[in-house]
Design an enzyme around this catalytic site. Structure first.
Site, PDB file in Angstrom:
ATOM      1  N   CYS A  92      -9.957  -5.271   0.422  1.00 51.64           N
ATOM      2  CA  CYS A  92     -10.946  -4.581   0.526  1.00 51.64           C
ATOM      3  C   CYS A  92     -12.166  -4.658  -0.650  1.00 51.64           C
ATOM      4  O   CYS A  92     -11.833  -5.378  -1.875  1.00 51.64           O
ATOM      5  CB  CYS A  92     -10.628  -2.970   0.489  1.00 51.64           C
TER       6      CYS A  92
ATOM      7  N   CYS B  99     -10.617  -3.852  -4.118  1.00 52.86           N
ATOM      8  CA  CYS B  99      -9.684  -4.663  -4.760  1.00 52.86           C
ATOM      9  C   CYS B  99     -10.311  -6.084  -4.847  1.00 52.86           C
ATOM     10  O   CYS B  99      -9.615  -6.563  -6.017  1.00 52.86           O
ATOM     11  CB  CYS B  99      -8.714  -5.064  -3.411  1.00 52.86           C
TER      12      CYS B  99
ATOM     13  N   GLU C 182      -2.963  -4.865  -3.256  1.00 52.16           N
ATOM     14  CA  GLU C 182      -3.303  -5.744  -4.190  1.00 52.16           C
ATOM     15  C   GLU C 182      -3.461  -5.108  -5.390  1.00 52.16           C
ATOM     16  O   GLU C 182      -2.969  -5.490  -6.538  1.00 52.16           O
ATOM     17  CB  GLU C 182      -4.789  -6.266  -3.988  1.00 52.16           C
TER      18      GLU C 182
ATOM     19  N   ASN D 248       0.710  -1.208  -0.023  1.00 50.59           N
ATOM     20  CA  ASN D 248      -0.189  -0.069   0.013  1.00 50.59           C
ATOM     21  C   ASN D 248       0.814   1.416  -0.190  1.00 50.59           C
ATOM     22  O   ASN D 248       2.067   1.198   0.661  1.00 50.59           O
ATOM     23  CB  ASN D 248      -0.965   0.117   1.263  1.00 50.59           C
TER      24      ASN D 248
ATOM     25  N   GLU E  34       0.277   5.115   0.627  1.00 45.40           N
ATOM     26  CA  GLU E  34      -0.672   6.100   1.231  1.00 45.40           C
ATOM     27  C   GLU E  34      -0.306   7.521   0.624  1.00 45.40           C
ATOM     28  O   GLU E  34       1.132   7.881   0.201  1.00 45.40           O
ATOM     29  CB  GLU E  34      -0.754   6.201   2.557  1.00 45.40           C
TER      30      GLU E  34
ATOM     31  N   CYS F  78      -4.028   0.590  -2.625  1.00 47.86           N
ATOM     32  CA  CYS F  78      -4.046  -0.626  -1.934  1.00 47.86           C
ATOM     33  C   CYS F  78      -2.744  -1.680  -2.529  1.00 47.86           C
ATOM     34  O   CYS F  78      -2.468  -1.528  -3.706  1.00 47.86           O
ATOM     35  CB  CYS F  78      -5.073  -1.337  -2.070  1.00 47.86           C
TER      36      CYS F  78
HETATM   37  N1  THU Z   1      -5.236  -1.816   2.248  1.00 53.05           N
HETATM   38  C1  THU Z   1      -4.587  -2.440   1.410  1.00 53.05           C
HETATM   39  O1  THU Z   1      -3.632  -2.051   0.969  1.00 53.05           O
HETATM   40  N2  THU Z   1      -5.237  -3.764   0.894  1.00 53.05           N
HETATM   41  C2  THU Z   1      -6.627  -4.088   1.401  1.00 53.05           C
HETATM   42  O2  THU Z   1      -7.333  -4.977   0.804  1.00 53.05           O
HETATM   43  C3  THU Z   1      -7.163  -3.113   2.692  1.00 53.05           C
HETATM   44  C4  THU Z   1      -6.610  -1.857   3.018  1.00 53.05           C
HETATM   45  C5  THU Z   1      -4.671  -0.566   3.065  1.00 53.05           C
HETATM   46  C6  THU Z   1      -5.127   0.777   2.442  1.00 53.05           C
HETATM   47  C7  THU Z   1      -4.697   1.903   3.460  1.00 53.05           C
HETATM   48  O3  THU Z   1      -3.096   2.202   2.959  1.00 53.05           O
HETATM   49  C8  THU Z   1      -4.458   0.931   4.750  1.00 53.05           C
HETATM   50  O4  THU Z   1      -4.444  -0.502   4.116  1.00 53.05           O
HETATM   51  C9  THU Z   1      -5.573   1.050   5.674  1.00 53.05           C
HETATM   52  O5  THU Z   1      -6.820   1.231   5.237  1.00 53.05           O
END
Ligand code: THU
Length: 138
Positions: free
Chosen positions: A89, A92, A58, A45, A47, A56
């Site tokens: 999520c 994804c 994925e 991920n 941000e 994300c």
């Molecule tokens: N996140 C992912 O990278 N993949 C997911 O499927 C769930 C959430 C990340 C997004 C964000 O940077 C952090 O987790 C908190 O939501």
């Protein structure tokens, strides 16, 4: 061997998680996708100070797969901190479904070693897909 393949995916996801850029949530995620060519693609991920611009793990792994020329997802592993295995999520799940069949196994893991497995169809029942777009409308 299937178990070895999964272990390899999990190790790659765990390693790339270390590169996550998650200063806002503190929740670092790593993902690894085995493309149908057998190659493995990874993502973490990333941000952003403008929160909605974050991506994300994925999504990063999928982008790497597509950029490398693979078009089908064979297997997925996702790992994050926390007590329970991290599920992809909703967004994804949809992204993975674009390139994966319903029977693709998504291995979800926590750093403590706990693991659960679900297929893409279980994660996204009744998915919207390309077939829906072929319906002729007015
Ligand atoms: N996140 C992912 O990278 N993949 C997911 O499927 C769930 C959430 C990340 C997004 C964000 O940077 C952090 O987790 C908190 O939501």
């Amino acid at each position: 061997m299937i178990q070895d393949d999964e272990t390899e995916l999990l190790l790659r996801a765990r390693a790339v998680r270390e590169n996550a850029h998650a200063p806002y949530s503190g929740f670092r995620v790593g993902a690894a996708i085995r493309g149908c060519s057998g190659r493995i693609f990874v993502g973490c991920n990333v941000e952003n100070a403008s929160y909605p611009q974050g991506t994300c793990a994925e999504a990063g792994a999928l982008s790497a797969m597509v950029a490398a020329g693979d078009r089908r997802v064979g297997a997925v592993a996702v790992i994050a901190d926390g007590d329970i295995p991290v599920p992809p999520c909703g967004g994804c799940r949809q992204k993975l479904m674009e390139f994966g069949a319903g029977d693709v196994v998504v291995t979800m893991a926590a750093l403590n070693g706990e693991i659960s497995r679900m297929t893409l169809a279980e994660l996204l029942p009744g998915a919207f897909g390309a077939a829906n777009l072929s319906v002729t409308g007015t």
